[in-house]
Design a protein around this motif. Sequence first.
Motif, PDB file in Angstrom:
ATOM      1  N   LYS A   1       0.833  -1.207   0.000  1.00 45.73           N
ATOM      2  CA  LYS A   1       0.000   0.000   0.000  1.00 45.73           C
ATOM      3  C   LYS A   1       0.863   1.251   0.000  1.00 45.73           C
ATOM      4  CE  LYS A   1      -4.037  -1.934   2.368  1.00 45.73           C
ATOM      5  NZ  LYS A   1      -4.806  -1.934   3.616  1.00 45.73           N
ATOM      6  N   ALA A   2       1.890   1.257   0.822  1.00 48.19           N
ATOM      7  CA  ALA A   2       2.774   2.420   0.899  1.00 48.19           C
ATOM      8  C   ALA A   2       3.491   2.650  -0.423  1.00 48.19           C
ATOM      9  CB  ALA A   2       3.784   2.239   2.030  1.00 48.19           C
ATOM     10  N   THR A   3       3.942   1.588  -1.041  1.00 49.48           N
ATOM     11  CA  THR A   3       4.634   1.688  -2.328  1.00 49.48           C
ATOM     12  C   THR A   3       3.684   2.202  -3.403  1.00 49.48           C
ATOM     13  OG1 THR A   3       6.114  -0.112  -1.723  1.00 49.48           O
ATOM     14  CG2 THR A   3       5.930   0.391  -4.059  1.00 49.48           C
ATOM     15  N   LYS A   4       2.458   1.686  -3.407  1.00 43.96           N
ATOM     16  CA  LYS A   4       1.465   2.120  -4.383  1.00 43.96           C
ATOM     17  C   LYS A   4       1.152   3.603  -4.196  1.00 43.96           C
ATOM     18  CE  LYS A   4      -3.131   1.085  -6.146  1.00 43.96           C
ATOM     19  NZ  LYS A   4      -4.328   0.245  -5.999  1.00 43.96           N
ATOM     20  N   GLY A   5       0.993   4.018  -2.954  1.00 45.40           N
ATOM     21  CA  GLY A   5       0.716   5.429  -2.663  1.00 45.40           C
ATOM     22  C   GLY A   5       1.866   6.328  -3.092  1.00 45.40           C
ATOM     23  N   LYS A   6       3.084   5.876  -2.873  1.00 42.68           N
ATOM     24  CA  LYS A   6       4.266   6.657  -3.267  1.00 42.68           C
ATOM     25  C   LYS A   6       4.330   6.792  -4.781  1.00 42.68           C
ATOM     26  CE  LYS A   6       9.278   6.828  -2.728  1.00 42.68           C
ATOM     27  NZ  LYS A   6      10.459   6.174  -2.180  1.00 42.68           N
ATOM     28  N   LYS A   7       4.064   5.702  -5.494  1.00 39.78           N
ATOM     29  CA  LYS A   7       4.083   5.737  -6.957  1.00 39.78           C
ATOM     30  C   LYS A   7       2.996   6.668  -7.489  1.00 39.78           C
ATOM     31  CE  LYS A   7       6.137   1.194  -7.758  1.00 39.78           C
ATOM     32  NZ  LYS A   7       5.931  -0.160  -8.282  1.00 39.78           N
ATOM     33  N   GLN A   8       1.824   6.641  -6.875  1.00 34.45           N
ATOM     34  CA  GLN A   8       0.743   7.521  -7.311  1.00 34.45           C
ATOM     35  C   GLN A   8       1.114   8.988  -7.090  1.00 34.45           C
ATOM     36  OE1 GLN A   8      -2.602   5.968  -5.108  1.00 34.45           O
ATOM     37  NE2 GLN A   8      -3.176   4.538  -6.739  1.00 34.45           N
ATOM     38  N   ARG A   9       1.747   9.295  -5.976  1.00 33.14           N
ATOM     39  CA  ARG A   9       2.167  10.674  -5.688  1.00 33.14           C
ATOM     40  C   ARG A   9       3.237  11.120  -6.681  1.00 33.14           C
ATOM     41  NH1 ARG A   9       1.549   8.713  -0.516  1.00 33.14           N
ATOM     42  NH2 ARG A   9       3.772   8.323  -0.226  1.00 33.14           N
ATOM     43  N   GLN A  10       4.153  10.204  -7.005  1.00 37.08           N
ATOM     44  CA  GLN A  10       5.214  10.540  -7.969  1.00 37.08           C
ATOM     45  C   GLN A  10       4.626  10.803  -9.342  1.00 37.08           C
ATOM     46  OE1 GLN A  10       7.840   7.169  -7.581  1.00 37.08           O
ATOM     47  NE2 GLN A  10       9.110   8.180  -6.035  1.00 37.08           N
ATOM     48  N   ARG A  11       3.627  10.005  -9.758  1.00 29.27           N
ATOM     49  CA  ARG A  11       2.989  10.225 -11.050  1.00 29.27           C
ATOM     50  C   ARG A  11       2.250  11.566 -11.060  1.00 29.27           C
ATOM     51  NH1 ARG A  11       0.049   4.932 -11.262  1.00 29.27           N
ATOM     52  NH2 ARG A  11       1.793   3.564 -10.955  1.00 29.27           N
ATOM     53  N   ALA A  12       1.585  11.859  -9.957  1.00 29.76           N
ATOM     54  CA  ALA A  12       0.839  13.127  -9.874  1.00 29.76           C
ATOM     55  C   ALA A  12       1.791  14.304  -9.967  1.00 29.76           C
ATOM     56  CB  ALA A  12       0.048  13.169  -8.575  1.00 29.76           C
ATOM     57  N   LEU A  13       2.953  14.211  -9.347  1.00 34.36           N
ATOM     58  CA  LEU A  13       3.927  15.293  -9.410  1.00 34.36           C
ATOM     59  C   LEU A  13       4.540  15.421 -10.808  1.00 34.36           C
ATOM     60  CD1 LEU A  13       5.792  14.809  -6.009  1.00 34.36           C
ATOM     61  CD2 LEU A  13       4.223  16.657  -6.631  1.00 34.36           C
ATOM     62  N   ALA A  14       4.682  14.281 -11.494  1.00 32.92           N
ATOM     63  CA  ALA A  14       5.273  14.285 -12.826  1.00 32.92           C
ATOM     64  C   ALA A  14       4.314  14.877 -13.874  1.00 32.92           C
ATOM     65  CB  ALA A  14       5.674  12.875 -13.242  1.00 32.92           C
ATOM     66  N   ASP A  15       3.025  14.772 -13.615  1.00 29.83           N
ATOM     67  CA  ASP A  15       2.030  15.292 -14.584  1.00 29.83           C
ATOM     68  C   ASP A  15       1.898  16.746 -14.466  1.00 29.83           C
ATOM     69  OD1 ASP A  15       1.486  12.732 -15.452  1.00 29.83           O
ATOM     70  OD2 ASP A  15      -0.267  12.474 -14.168  1.00 29.83           O
TER      71      ASP A  15
END
Length: 106
Positions: free
Chosen positions: A92-106
């Motif tokens: 869950k933590a890894t998934k949340g981190k990846k989602q935050r990174q994608r949001a920042l990249a967009d």
Amino acid sequence: MSKGSDLQVDYELLETSAKQLRQIRTEFNGLEEWKQDIKSLLGDSRVQKAMGDFVDNWDDNRKRLVKEIEEVGKMVRATRDAFKDLDVDLAKATKGKKQRQRALAD
């Protein structure tokens, strides 16, 4: 846990171990019945007395072993559950981190 992890937990082995410990405990508990079955086969009262002493000693040790087997089984199950919970939390933590990174990249 993922294959790239430094720590890998074999859940199947832990589950198999827990099942085998339950089976061993069941077998040990079932040994109580053999005392009466064998008594009639012994014949001589001296042999019955000697075997009775042996059986009483065995019963005490068997009961102790059953308790220890139960404790080890509880530890195996607790270990399995703790690692599964940790694995879920890390995923869950890894998934949340990846989602935050994608949001920042967009």
